[in-house]
Every structure is written in C-alpha cells, then in structure tokens.
Write a protein that holds these residues in place. Structure first.
Motif, PDB file in Angstrom:
ATOM      1  N   LYS A 241      16.302   3.400  -4.837  1.00 21.09           N
ATOM      2  CA  LYS A 241      15.527   4.602  -4.517  1.00 21.09           C
ATOM      3  C   LYS A 241      14.132   4.258  -4.003  1.00 21.09           C
ATOM      4  O   LYS A 241      13.673   4.816  -3.011  1.00 21.09           O
ATOM      5  CB  LYS A 241      15.403   5.485  -5.762  1.00 21.09           C
ATOM      6  N   TRP A 242      13.446   3.322  -4.659  1.00 19.63           N
ATOM      7  CA  TRP A 242      12.051   3.035  -4.332  1.00 19.63           C
ATOM      8  C   TRP A 242      11.870   1.924  -3.310  1.00 19.63           C
ATOM      9  O   TRP A 242      10.871   1.885  -2.598  1.00 19.63           O
ATOM     10  CB  TRP A 242      11.274   2.704  -5.601  1.00 19.63           C
TER      11      TRP A 242
ATOM     12  N   THR B 269       7.085   0.528 -11.274  1.00 24.09           N
ATOM     13  CA  THR B 269       7.303   0.215  -9.860  1.00 24.09           C
ATOM     14  C   THR B 269       8.725   0.462  -9.373  1.00 24.09           C
ATOM     15  O   THR B 269       9.050   0.148  -8.230  1.00 24.09           O
ATOM     16  CB  THR B 269       6.940  -1.259  -9.586  1.00 24.09           C
ATOM     17  N   GLY B 270       9.575   0.994 -10.225  1.00 29.42           N
ATOM     18  CA  GLY B 270      10.954   1.254  -9.806  1.00 29.42           C
ATOM     19  C   GLY B 270      11.779  -0.015  -9.680  1.00 29.42           C
ATOM     20  O   GLY B 270      12.735  -0.063  -8.911  1.00 29.42           O
TER      21      GLY B 270
ATOM     22  N   THR C 121       0.823  -1.208   0.000  1.00 33.66           N
ATOM     23  CA  THR C 121       0.000   0.000   0.000  1.00 33.66           C
ATOM     24  C   THR C 121       0.857   1.257   0.000  1.00 33.66           C
ATOM     25  O   THR C 121       0.677   2.148  -0.845  1.00 33.66           O
ATOM     26  CB  THR C 121      -0.940   0.007   1.215  1.00 33.66           C
ATOM     27  N   ASN C 122       1.815   1.328   0.920  1.00 30.37           N
ATOM     28  CA  ASN C 122       2.671   2.503   1.029  1.00 30.37           C
ATOM     29  C   ASN C 122       3.480   2.711  -0.248  1.00 30.37           C
ATOM     30  O   ASN C 122       3.596   3.832  -0.750  1.00 30.37           O
ATOM     31  CB  ASN C 122       3.589   2.363   2.253  1.00 30.37           C
ATOM     32  N   LEU C 123       4.023   1.631  -0.787  1.00 27.89           N
ATOM     33  CA  LEU C 123       4.808   1.715  -2.019  1.00 27.89           C
ATOM     34  C   LEU C 123       3.960   2.274  -3.152  1.00 27.89           C
ATOM     35  O   LEU C 123       4.371   3.210  -3.845  1.00 27.89           O
ATOM     36  CB  LEU C 123       5.350   0.341  -2.412  1.00 27.89           C
TER      37      LEU C 123
ATOM     38  N   PHE D  17       8.001  -5.380 -18.559  1.00 28.35           N
ATOM     39  CA  PHE D  17       8.873  -4.217 -18.724  1.00 28.35           C
ATOM     40  C   PHE D  17       8.170  -2.950 -18.239  1.00 28.35           C
ATOM     41  O   PHE D  17       8.763  -2.124 -17.540  1.00 28.35           O
ATOM     42  CB  PHE D  17       9.299  -4.024 -20.184  1.00 28.35           C
ATOM     43  N   LEU D  18       6.906  -2.788 -18.614  1.00 25.76           N
ATOM     44  CA  LEU D  18       6.131  -1.632 -18.152  1.00 25.76           C
ATOM     45  C   LEU D  18       6.016  -1.639 -16.634  1.00 25.76           C
ATOM     46  O   LEU D  18       6.186  -0.602 -15.983  1.00 25.76           O
ATOM     47  CB  LEU D  18       4.732  -1.636 -18.772  1.00 25.76           C
ATOM     48  N   ALA D  19       5.731  -2.810 -16.082  1.00 19.02           N
ATOM     49  CA  ALA D  19       5.608  -2.935 -14.628  1.00 19.02           C
ATOM     50  C   ALA D  19       6.918  -2.575 -13.939  1.00 19.02           C
ATOM     51  O   ALA D  19       6.922  -1.924 -12.884  1.00 19.02           O
ATOM     52  CB  ALA D  19       5.188  -4.358 -14.256  1.00 19.02           C
TER      53      ALA D  19
END
Length: 145
Positions: free
Chosen positions: A112-113, A102-103, A31-33, A96-98
């Motif tokens: 970073k994420w 999502t970093g 959720t936070n991510l 690839f899009l995901a």
C-alpha cells in the motif's frame, strides 16, 4: 561468466531509474513518502518514547540498523509469511515502531505505502530500501527535541 548491469525501476513516479552497482548504498528521496505518511492518522501516531530514544543512544545507530536489517530479512522479506499482518509487535523495539510508522510492518502495508508487491521474496535492493526508510524515520525521531 559475463557481468550484468541491472536497472531498477523507481519506487515513485518523480524519481528517475538509476543504475545499480553492486556494493553501492543508494540514497532515497523519501520526502513524498513521509508527506503521505504524515497524513495518516494511524501512521503519524507513532513516536519514539524516552525509553526508545535512550535505547537507540545506548546501542548506536549502526546496531539499530543491524536490527532493522535482521527484522526486515526475517519478518518482511520472505515470499510467504504465515502470520502476515500480525508479525510486527506494536512496541518493544524502536524498529518495530518505525515499521508501523512507515508502512513496513507487513507485506499488505508495504504494498500500500511502497508499491512493492507481496507474494514473492523481497530482493536485496528492496530490503535495503525498507531499512533506509526505517532508519530515516528513527533518525527523524531522534532529532526531534
């Protein structure tokens, strides 16, 4: 040889460390991510196209998960990635899009994420976490009208 138990630190402050048992599939509270990713203009611009959705439906989520596991193992998990930051295409596969959304596209963004440092190979558990993030994003996209 004695069996060892490992306790893995949480990835996010609000999570409690959980004991890891070999063979267990962990559930993550993302959720936070996803709230943080939604605030990023770059990350939030990624969406599955009609063609991507059709591909996911044709192949099925278990196959897409296998693809995600393979991409993470080969493109994100190694300690040294010669083209890090450029190894994930911007299109051509829903995973690839995901990864971009999502970093999970390169080790710099992954740090970073997700606060998982670069310069070392990802553990099996960290790879499983990355796949869980990717699949959660894909499933959210598939559930959008």
């Amino acid at each position: 040889m004695m069996s060892q138990k490992y306790i893995y630190p949480s990835l996010f402050q609000e999570e409690e460390p959980q004991e890891s048992v070999p063979g267990d599939k962990k559930e993550y509270d993302l959720t936070n991510l996803f709230e943080r990713l939604a605030k990023s203009d770059f990350r939030s611009r990624f969406h599955l196209s009609k063609q991507d959705r059709e591909y996911v439906m044709e192949k099925g989520l278990p196959t897409i998960r296998k693809h995600a596991e393979d991409f993470v193992a080969k493109r994100l998990a190694p300690a040294v990635i010669p083209n890090d930051g450029k190894q994930t295409p911007m299109r051509g596969h829903p995973v690839f899009l995901a990864q971009h959304a999502t970093g999970c596209c390169c080790r710099g963004c992954f740090f970073k994420w997700h606060h998982i440092s670069a310069g070392r190979a990802l553990t099996k558990e960290e790879q499983e976490y990355a796949v869980a993030v990717l699949m959660a994003w894909i499933e959210k996209q598939m559930n959008k009208g």
